[in-house]
Motif scaffolding. Structure first.
Motif, PDB file in Angstrom:
ATOM      1  N   ILE A  92       0.884  -1.165   0.000  1.00 29.27           N
ATOM      2  CA  ILE A  92       0.000   0.000   0.000  1.00 29.27           C
ATOM      3  C   ILE A  92       0.920   1.213   0.000  1.00 29.27           C
ATOM      4  O   ILE A  92       1.929   1.242   0.715  1.00 29.27           O
ATOM      5  N   VAL A  94       0.799   5.698  -0.730  1.00 32.64           N
ATOM      6  CA  VAL A  94       0.117   6.932  -1.123  1.00 32.64           C
ATOM      7  C   VAL A  94       1.199   7.981  -1.352  1.00 32.64           C
ATOM      8  O   VAL A  94       2.142   8.103  -0.549  1.00 32.64           O
ATOM      9  N   GLY A 104      -5.262   6.513   2.101  1.00 31.46           N
ATOM     10  CA  GLY A 104      -4.894   5.214   2.665  1.00 31.46           C
ATOM     11  C   GLY A 104      -6.085   4.547   3.322  1.00 31.46           C
ATOM     12  O   GLY A 104      -6.326   3.348   3.158  1.00 31.46           O
ATOM     13  N   ARG A 105      -6.848   5.339   4.053  1.00 33.62           N
ATOM     14  CA  ARG A 105      -8.037   4.801   4.726  1.00 33.62           C
ATOM     15  C   ARG A 105      -9.039   4.290   3.690  1.00 33.62           C
ATOM     16  O   ARG A 105      -9.597   3.201   3.843  1.00 33.62           O
ATOM     17  N   THR A 136       3.556   4.495   9.277  1.00 30.78           N
ATOM     18  CA  THR A 136       2.884   3.350   8.668  1.00 30.78           C
ATOM     19  C   THR A 136       2.315   2.440   9.753  1.00 30.78           C
ATOM     20  O   THR A 136       1.151   2.026   9.677  1.00 30.78           O
ATOM     21  N   ARG A 142      -4.168   2.078  13.991  1.00 30.35           N
ATOM     22  CA  ARG A 142      -5.462   2.765  14.038  1.00 30.35           C
ATOM     23  C   ARG A 142      -6.583   1.927  13.421  1.00 30.35           C
ATOM     24  O   ARG A 142      -7.739   2.080  13.764  1.00 30.35           O
TER      25      ARG A 142
HETATM   26  C1  COA Z   1       0.801   4.267   5.249  1.00 27.93           C
HETATM   27  C2  COA Z   1       0.163   5.149   4.166  1.00 27.93           C
HETATM   28  C3  COA Z   1      -0.312   4.280   3.024  1.00 27.93           C
HETATM   29  C4  COA Z   1      -1.036   5.889   4.805  1.00 27.93           C
HETATM   30  O1  COA Z   1      -1.701   6.605   3.777  1.00 27.93           O
HETATM   31  P1  COA Z   1      -2.451   8.019   4.029  1.00 27.93           P
HETATM   32  O2  COA Z   1      -3.280   8.288   2.824  1.00 27.93           O
HETATM   33  O3  COA Z   1      -1.477   9.050   4.426  1.00 27.93           O
HETATM   34  O4  COA Z   1      -3.377   7.667   5.282  1.00 27.93           O
HETATM   35  P2  COA Z   1      -4.734   8.394   5.724  1.00 27.93           P
HETATM   36  O5  COA Z   1      -4.690   9.847   5.355  1.00 27.93           O
HETATM   37  O6  COA Z   1      -5.895   7.633   5.215  1.00 27.93           O
HETATM   38  O7  COA Z   1      -4.611   8.239   7.306  1.00 27.93           O
HETATM   39  C5  COA Z   1      -5.496   7.466   8.079  1.00 27.93           C
HETATM   40  C6  COA Z   1      -5.063   7.520   9.529  1.00 27.93           C
HETATM   41  O8  COA Z   1      -3.821   6.804   9.715  1.00 27.93           O
HETATM   42  C7  COA Z   1      -3.016   7.495  10.683  1.00 27.93           C
HETATM   43  N1  COA Z   1      -1.812   8.056  10.027  1.00 27.93           N
HETATM   44  C8  COA Z   1      -1.561   8.089   8.700  1.00 27.93           C
HETATM   45  N2  COA Z   1      -0.378   8.683   8.462  1.00 27.93           N
HETATM   46  C9  COA Z   1       0.119   9.034   9.658  1.00 27.93           C
HETATM   47  C10 COA Z   1       1.292   9.721  10.083  1.00 27.93           C
HETATM   48  N3  COA Z   1       2.217  10.145   9.193  1.00 27.93           N
HETATM   49  N4  COA Z   1       1.491   9.918  11.395  1.00 27.93           N
HETATM   50  C11 COA Z   1       0.583   9.510  12.300  1.00 27.93           C
HETATM   51  N5  COA Z   1      -0.583   8.866  11.964  1.00 27.93           N
HETATM   52  C12 COA Z   1      -0.797   8.639  10.667  1.00 27.93           C
HETATM   53  C13 COA Z   1      -3.882   8.627  11.218  1.00 27.93           C
HETATM   54  O9  COA Z   1      -4.643   8.117  12.290  1.00 27.93           O
HETATM   55  C14 COA Z   1      -4.779   8.917  10.029  1.00 27.93           C
HETATM   56  O10 COA Z   1      -5.986   9.555  10.344  1.00 27.93           O
HETATM   57  P3  COA Z   1      -6.026  11.177  10.495  1.00 27.93           P
HETATM   58  O11 COA Z   1      -5.317  11.764   9.318  1.00 27.93           O
HETATM   59  O12 COA Z   1      -7.486  11.465  10.526  1.00 27.93           O
HETATM   60  O13 COA Z   1      -5.307  11.443  11.788  1.00 27.93           O
HETATM   61  C15 COA Z   1       1.155   6.231   3.673  1.00 27.93           C
HETATM   62  O14 COA Z   1       1.665   6.939   4.784  1.00 27.93           O
HETATM   63  C16 COA Z   1       2.319   5.694   2.876  1.00 27.93           C
HETATM   64  O15 COA Z   1       2.234   5.524   1.662  1.00 27.93           O
HETATM   65  N6  COA Z   1       3.467   5.437   3.540  1.00 27.93           N
HETATM   66  C17 COA Z   1       4.671   5.027   2.857  1.00 27.93           C
HETATM   67  C18 COA Z   1       4.558   3.667   2.243  1.00 27.93           C
HETATM   68  C19 COA Z   1       4.367   2.566   3.258  1.00 27.93           C
HETATM   69  O16 COA Z   1       4.884   2.602   4.349  1.00 27.93           O
HETATM   70  N7  COA Z   1       3.595   1.556   2.845  1.00 27.93           N
HETATM   71  C20 COA Z   1       3.333   0.402   3.646  1.00 27.93           C
HETATM   72  C21 COA Z   1       4.476  -0.554   3.577  1.00 27.93           C
HETATM   73  S1  COA Z   1       4.231  -1.923   4.689  1.00 27.93           S
END
Ligand code: COA
Length: 186
Positions: A92, A94, A104-105, A136, A142
Motif C-alpha cells: 500500500i 500513497v 490510505g483509509r 505506517t 489505528r
Molecule cells: C501508510 C500510508 C499508506 C497511509 O496513507 P495516508 O493516505 O497518508 O493515510 P490516511 O490519510 O488515510 O490516514 C489514516 C489515519 O492513519 C493514521 N496516520 C496516517 N499517516 C500518519 C502519520 N504520518 N502519522 C501519524 N498517523 C498517521 C492517522 O490516524 C490517520 O488519520 P487522520 O489523518 O485522521 O489522523 C502512507 O503513509 C504511505 O504511503 N506510507 C509510505 C509507504 C508505506 O509505508 N507503505 C506500507 C508498507 S508496509
C-alpha cells in the motif's frame, strides 16, 4: 486537498508510470523493493503468458485511489496460497503530496470490504520496524491491526520483520470441506 476528493477506482496497465512514481516518492522503499512493486503490477496487468493463469482468482489484485484522473495511491493484495481464506496485503502506498487526506483509509476500506464480502478470515501485513515506518505502523494500528509476530534482524541488523494481522470476520465458517457451504458463495 480534502478527503472527499479521493475516489477509489480500478487501475489499468497505463497507470504503471504513476505506480512507479508513487512508490519511489514515498521514500521508504529501496530500488529492489521498487522493482518488486512493479513486478507485482506487471503480473496483474501485463500480457498473460499462460492460459493456466486463472483470471477469476488472480494472485495479485490492485485497487487505486484517484484524485482527479490520476492515481495518487494504491493497494495490492491477494489470497495467501495454501491457506483457508487468509489474505496478504502485499503493498500500500500513497504519494506524499496526497498523504493524510484519507486515501490510505479509503484503500483499506475497499480492500477489507472486498475481503469481508468473500468471507475472508485474516489479513496479514508484513512491515519493517524501522523508524521511518512509524507513521505506517500507526496507520495500521489505528485500523485494528496488531503485532502477531516479529522476526528480529530480518531485513537488516536492527530492522525486524513485523507481522501484523487483523481478523476480518470473527464468525466466518470453518474450512469449506468441514462445513456445508451455500452454493452462491463468492
Ligand atoms: C501508510 C500510508 C499508506 C497511509 O496513507 P495516508 O493516505 O497518508 O493515510 P490516511 O490519510 O488515510 O490516514 C489514516 C489515519 O492513519 C493514521 N496516520 C496516517 N499517516 C500518519 C502519520 N504520518 N502519522 C501519524 N498517523 C498517521 C492517522 O490516524 C490517520 O488519520 P487522520 O489523518 O485522521 O489522523 C502512507 O503513509 C504511505 O504511503 N506510507 C509510505 C509507504 C508505506 O509505508 N507503505 C506500507 C508498507 S508496509
Amino acid at each position: 486537498v480534502s478527503a472527499t476528493s479521493v475516489r477509489i477506482a480500478p487501475l489499468e496497465a497505463r497507470h504503471r508510470p504513476h505506480i512507479e512514481t508513487i512508490v519511489r516518492a514515498t521514500g521508504v522503499f529501496n530500488e529492489d523493493e521498487v522493482g518488486v512493486a512493479l513486478e507485482l503490477f506487471d503480473a496483474a496487468f501485463g500480457p498473460r503468458l499462460s492460459a493456466l493463469v486463472d483470471a477469476d482468482s488472480p494472485d495479485y489484485e490492485f485497487v487505486g485511489a484517484f484524485q482527479d484522473e490520476s492515481p495518487v495511491g494504491y493497494a495490492c493484495f491477494g489470497q495467501t496460497p495454501s491457506t483457508d481464506r487468509t489474505y496478504d496485503l502485499y503493498w500500500i502506498a500513497v504519494h506524499p503530496d496526497a498523504q493524510r487526506t484519507g486515501a490510505g483509509r479509503a484503500l483499506m476500506d475497499e480492500v477489507e470490504g472486498r475481503l469481508t464480502a468473500r468471507q475472508a478470515r485474516l489479513l496479514v501485513i508484513e512491515t519493517s520496524s524501522r523508524d521511518d515506518y512509524v507513521p505506517t505502523r500507526r496507520f495500521y494500528g489505528r485500523r485494528g491491526y496488531s503485532e502477531a509476530a516479529r522476526v528480529r534482524d530480518f531485513y537488516d541488523l536492527g530492522d525486524d520483520r513485523v507481522i501484523l494481522t487483523r481478523r476480518l470476520s470473527a464468525s466466518a465458517p470453518a474450512r469449506p470441506e468441514a462445513v456445508p457451504q451455500p452454493s452462491s458463495r463468492i
